[in-house]
Design an enzyme around this catalytic site. Structure first.
Site, mmCIF file in Angstrom:
data_model
loop_
_atom_site.group_PDB
_atom_site.id
_atom_site.type_symbol
_atom_site.label_atom_id
_atom_site.label_comp_id
_atom_site.label_asym_id
_atom_site.label_seq_id
_atom_site.Cartn_x
_atom_site.Cartn_y
_atom_site.Cartn_z
ATOM 1 N N LYS A 30 -71.710 -11.049 104.322
ATOM 2 C CA LYS A 30 -72.117 -10.425 105.588
ATOM 3 C C LYS A 30 -73.626 -10.155 105.574
ATOM 4 C CE LYS A 30 -67.621 -8.205 106.421
ATOM 5 N NZ LYS A 30 -66.942 -6.917 106.612
ATOM 6 N N TYR A 70 -62.505 -11.724 114.412
ATOM 7 C CA TYR A 70 -61.715 -10.492 114.352
ATOM 8 C C TYR A 70 -60.873 -10.457 115.622
ATOM 9 C CZ TYR A 70 -64.799 -8.914 110.574
ATOM 10 O OH TYR A 70 -65.464 -8.807 109.390
ATOM 11 N N ASN A 177 -69.902 -3.433 103.963
ATOM 12 C CA ASN A 177 -69.162 -3.760 102.734
ATOM 13 C C ASN A 177 -69.403 -5.192 102.238
ATOM 14 O OD1 ASN A 177 -67.708 -5.003 104.717
ATOM 15 N ND2 ASN A 177 -65.785 -3.964 104.319
ATOM 16 N N HIS A 180 -66.696 -10.654 103.390
ATOM 17 C CA HIS A 180 -65.398 -10.799 104.062
ATOM 18 C C HIS A 180 -64.559 -11.837 103.322
ATOM 19 C CE1 HIS A 180 -62.354 -11.688 107.103
ATOM 20 N NE2 HIS A 180 -62.568 -12.964 106.776
ATOM 21 N N GLU A 191 -59.274 -18.938 110.213
ATOM 22 C CA GLU A 191 -60.710 -18.703 110.010
ATOM 23 C C GLU A 191 -61.424 -19.982 109.570
ATOM 24 O OE1 GLU A 191 -60.837 -15.213 107.480
ATOM 25 O OE2 GLU A 191 -60.122 -13.927 109.104
HETATM 26 P P1 IDP Z 1 -61.252 -6.276 105.477
HETATM 27 O O1 IDP Z 1 -62.678 -6.727 105.748
HETATM 28 O O2 IDP Z 1 -61.122 -5.645 104.101
HETATM 29 O O3 IDP Z 1 -60.234 -7.360 105.687
HETATM 30 P P2 IDP Z 1 -60.427 -5.088 108.016
HETATM 31 O O4 IDP Z 1 -59.436 -3.985 108.152
HETATM 32 O O5 IDP Z 1 -59.999 -6.442 108.432
HETATM 33 O O6 IDP Z 1 -60.944 -5.082 106.496
HETATM 34 O O7 IDP Z 1 -61.715 -4.622 108.822
HETATM 35 C C1 IDP Z 1 -62.728 -5.511 109.213
HETATM 36 C C2 IDP Z 1 -64.088 -4.865 108.977
HETATM 37 O O8 IDP Z 1 -64.255 -3.750 109.855
HETATM 38 C C3 IDP Z 1 -64.307 -4.253 107.587
HETATM 39 O O9 IDP Z 1 -64.637 -5.192 106.600
HETATM 40 C C4 IDP Z 1 -65.440 -3.286 107.844
HETATM 41 O O10 IDP Z 1 -66.712 -3.930 107.885
HETATM 42 C C5 IDP Z 1 -65.104 -2.781 109.251
HETATM 43 N N1 IDP Z 1 -64.361 -1.503 109.196
HETATM 44 C C6 IDP Z 1 -63.087 -1.320 108.774
HETATM 45 N N2 IDP Z 1 -62.742 -0.013 108.877
HETATM 46 C C7 IDP Z 1 -63.821 0.639 109.375
HETATM 47 C C8 IDP Z 1 -64.093 2.009 109.693
HETATM 48 O O11 IDP Z 1 -63.291 2.919 109.538
HETATM 49 N N3 IDP Z 1 -65.319 2.285 110.187
HETATM 50 C C9 IDP Z 1 -66.268 1.335 110.386
HETATM 51 N N4 IDP Z 1 -66.056 0.052 110.078
HETATM 52 C C10 IDP Z 1 -64.854 -0.306 109.584
HETATM 53 MG MG MG Z 2 -59.496 -8.182 107.413
#
Ligand code: IDP
Ligand code: MG
Length: 217
Positions: A30, A70, A177, A180, A191
């Protein structure tokens, strides 16, 4: 009815082993990972595990691409984001209502989606297709769980971030984070199709294949 011969059995087994060994997943460094100079470090971890990068490109994704990536129009998926955000408050003195002004999962998820689109366009991303044994689970394991403050040391998210939804959501931004990775085979297939539609996915052998697996399929 025709009896299964050893040859049929071998052919079936070879096909199964082939599909396990050549499982493909989609992953992406990212913008924060790219802008922190972590491209090499992250790819090194993928390669070190014995996995193979078979397609790669750097782009700034359009809003349309992010919204397709997403599933932002899927209410259940958005509500799941809200649930995740609430989980990040566990152990803190704040309730979801204090922190985010709502405790409705969907509303909370909607505000995460807005910040997620901004985050994903804040710089270039490096998109990849990675291949290897159980590649989907392996790359998720290398990534670590979504919330860096909960991710174990040794994972990409645990080693390079301490971000938490407690701070991110109050600041109105996405969790940073770094990385992805597709969560399951359906996500991986969609994807890969979305990001590398019609593009060449390379087929080559790694020098370690002989030593790691002994047999070619
Ligand atoms: P993942 O990336 O581990 O698969 P997902 O639940 O698919 O997690 O969420 C997509 C992305 O949304 C996350 O990687 C993160 O960048 C963002 N995200 C998830 N939860 C939160 C939150 O509580 N606050 C802000 N951003 C979030
Ligand atoms: Mg995810």
């Amino acid at each position: 009815m025709a009896k299964n011969t050893t040859k049929d059995y071998d052919a079936k087994l070879n096909k199964t082993v082939f599909s396990v060994k050549h499982q493909r997943t989609f992953c992406m460094i990212k913008p924060d990972g790219v802008m922190r100079g972590l491209i090499g470090e992250i790819i090194r971890r993928i390669e070190k595990a014995g996995l193979k990068v078979v397609a790669m490109k750097m782009i700034i994704p359009t809003e349309e691409l992010i919204k397709k990536h997403y599933p932002t129009s899927d209410e259940a998926w958005v509500a799941r984001l809200g649930v995740k955000a609430k989980k990040g408050l566990e152990g803190s003195p704040l309730t979801a209502k204090d922190a985010y002004g709502t405790d409705n999962d969907k509303e909370l998820g909607d505000s995460v989606v807005v910040s997620l689109i901004q985050y994903m366009q804040s710089g270039p991303v490096v998109a990849m297709v990675v291949e290897g044994i159980q590649a989907i689970n392996m790359v998720r394991k290398l990534a670590g769980p979504t919330l860096p403050f909960m991710a174990e040391m040794g994972t990409i998210r645990g080693d390079f971030s301490v971000d938490s939804p407690l701070v991110a959501n109050i600041e109105g931004r996405s969790i940073h984070n770094l990385f992805h990775a597709s969560e399951n085979p359906v996500e991986a297939e969609n994807e890969i199709k979305l990001w590398f539609d019609g593009e060449i996915i390379c087929d080559y052998s790694l020098g370690n294949d002989d030593i790691m697996y002994c047999k070619h399929y």
